[in-house]
Design a protein around this motif. Structure first.
Motif, mmCIF file in Angstrom:
data_model
loop_
_atom_site.group_PDB
_atom_site.id
_atom_site.type_symbol
_atom_site.label_atom_id
_atom_site.label_comp_id
_atom_site.label_asym_id
_atom_site.label_seq_id
_atom_site.Cartn_x
_atom_site.Cartn_y
_atom_site.Cartn_z
ATOM 1 N N SER A 53 1.794 3.343 -3.107
ATOM 2 C CA SER A 53 0.893 4.362 -3.645
ATOM 3 C C SER A 53 1.103 5.713 -2.961
ATOM 4 O O SER A 53 0.484 6.703 -3.353
ATOM 5 C CB SER A 53 -0.564 3.933 -3.447
ATOM 6 O OG SER A 53 -0.905 3.951 -2.065
ATOM 7 N N ALA A 61 -5.491 -1.491 -4.203
ATOM 8 C CA ALA A 61 -4.346 -1.745 -3.319
ATOM 9 C C ALA A 61 -4.799 -1.906 -1.873
ATOM 10 O O ALA A 61 -4.322 -2.801 -1.161
ATOM 11 C CB ALA A 61 -3.338 -0.607 -3.430
ATOM 12 N N PHE A 62 -5.731 -1.083 -1.443
ATOM 13 C CA PHE A 62 -6.205 -1.127 -0.057
ATOM 14 C C PHE A 62 -6.963 -2.422 0.217
ATOM 15 O O PHE A 62 -6.772 -3.058 1.263
ATOM 16 C CB PHE A 62 -7.098 0.086 0.211
ATOM 17 C CG PHE A 62 -7.528 0.232 1.645
ATOM 18 C CD1 PHE A 62 -6.591 0.253 2.671
ATOM 19 C CD2 PHE A 62 -8.874 0.368 1.970
ATOM 20 C CE1 PHE A 62 -6.984 0.398 3.992
ATOM 21 C CE2 PHE A 62 -9.271 0.519 3.290
ATOM 22 C CZ PHE A 62 -8.326 0.529 4.301
ATOM 23 N N THR A 90 -4.380 -5.543 0.116
ATOM 24 C CA THR A 90 -3.520 -5.592 1.308
ATOM 25 C C THR A 90 -4.333 -5.893 2.565
ATOM 26 O O THR A 90 -3.856 -6.610 3.450
ATOM 27 C CB THR A 90 -2.750 -4.272 1.483
ATOM 28 O OG1 THR A 90 -3.673 -3.166 1.521
ATOM 29 C CG2 THR A 90 -1.782 -4.048 0.336
ATOM 30 N N LEU A 147 0.834 -1.209 0.000
ATOM 31 C CA LEU A 147 0.000 0.000 0.000
ATOM 32 C C LEU A 147 0.865 1.254 0.000
ATOM 33 O O LEU A 147 0.515 2.264 -0.618
ATOM 34 C CB LEU A 147 -0.940 0.001 1.204
ATOM 35 C CG LEU A 147 -1.923 1.181 1.296
ATOM 36 C CD1 LEU A 147 -2.824 1.229 0.063
ATOM 37 C CD2 LEU A 147 -2.760 1.099 2.566
ATOM 38 N N SER A 152 -0.322 3.650 6.026
ATOM 39 C CA SER A 152 -1.390 3.132 6.880
ATOM 40 C C SER A 152 -0.844 2.698 8.237
ATOM 41 O O SER A 152 0.200 2.056 8.315
ATOM 42 C CB SER A 152 -2.059 1.937 6.196
ATOM 43 O OG SER A 152 -2.957 1.291 7.087
#
Length: 312
Positions: free
Chosen positions: A51, A204-205, A208, A48, A55
């Motif tokens: 990008s 992507a979120f 992952t 992630l 997080s």
């Protein structure tokens, strides 16, 4: 030469991982399982990060996956083997729903919200006494998966790690890599080039988060219980983050090397300072950010280039 050496090291690590159950006892296998679990979390966090989104919600999604798995088994009678993919799907669904809101945020605002969501998930689970068991948690009456067989549990965690590595290489070798790199470098330029920013960030979120939820399911099936203070522990955020930063971000290899090095140190710290190891992780993160912002991966690359210049 440098790439060849890295490939040789990776092959040796893979061979050692496959051969370990043949000659190691229960305790070394448990340590190896812990390291591989954190390694997979570190890889998912880095995926992630490519990008540009940082997080702090790893523990939140890990815990969501853990509770989805154990409650599926205890409350719904789900087979233990099915609870792990169910945990991945459930975490992905949660990420998909909240992603429509939080992926509009950037920089520290996104980071703060992911951290807050992890704490919100923990509080919700903590207070649903009748369903989740509250602060005492849930224990599987069926017992630990595979009857607690150390070798089989090792293979289970190794399979989870293999899935994380495969997803990471998919991110690296497909057009996802170019989309995420463009978004990280300059969103305005990426948008003007036709990159659908929200679509790629959401992908992507979700991916992952699915990996983190799956690993939560593997963890809880390996130990047979889940409690809010255990599966939502800050360990599952700080340690993977430190591993990725130490090894080098924006790659698969960096988190792998960082996890092996820091994973062994982490096990030693837990024995020496059981309640102070998180402080050490935090200090380590600060040191890496200040003095090795690109991690060991780029540090070795720079050293190799300097050696080549001197020899020339």
């Amino acid at each position: 030469m440098n790439r060849t050496l890295v490939r040789i090291l990776l092959i040796l690590i893979a061979v050692a991982a496959v051969a370990l159950p043949a000659f190691a006892g229960d305790y070394p296998l448990q340590v190896a399982r812990n390291i591989m679990l954190y390694m997979a979390l570190a890889i998912s966090w880095d995926m992630l990060l490519r990008s540009g989104q940082i997080s702090f919600g790893i523990a939140g999604l890990f815990g969501i996956g853990a509770y989805a798995a154990i409650l599926g088994v205890v409350r719904a009678g789900m087979p233990t083997w099915l609870s792990i993919p169910f945990a991945a799907v459930f975490a992905a669904l949660v990420a998909f729903l909240i992603g429509f809101v939080i992926l509009r945020l950037r920089a520290m605002y996104f980071s703060i919200v992911t951290l807050a969501l992890g704490e919100i998930f923990r509080i919700i689970v903590h207070n649903l006494h009748d369903f989740t068991g509250g602060p005492e948690g849930v224990v599987m009456q069926q017992g630990v998966m595979f009857g607690g067989n150390a070798g089989k549990l090792y293979w289970l965690v190794l399979a989870g790690l293999a899935a994380a590595i495969a997803a990471s290489y998919w991110f690296e070798k497909s057009r996802i890599h170019f989309a995420l790199t463009a978004i990280r470098n300059n969103e305005i330029s990426a948008k003007s080039s036709g990159v659908d920013i929200f679509r790629w960030l959401l992908l992507a979120f979700v991916v992952t988060s699915a990996i983190q939820g799956m690993l939560g399911g593997i963890f809880v099936m390996s130990y047979g219980f889940a409690a809010p203070d255990v599966v939502f522990s800050a360990d599952f955020t700080l340690l993977p983050l430190a591993m990725a930063l130490l090894g080098g971000v924006y790659s698969t290899r960096g988190p792998i090397f960082g996890a092996i090095l820091l994973g062994l140190v982490a096990e030693w710290l837990k024995l020496k300072i059981p309640y102070g190891h998180l402080v050490v992780y935090g200090i380590m993160i600060i040191i890496v950010i200040l003095f090795m912002p690109q991690g060991l991966k780029n540090l070795f690359k720079s050293a190799a280039k300097r050696a080549e210049r001197r020899s020339a």
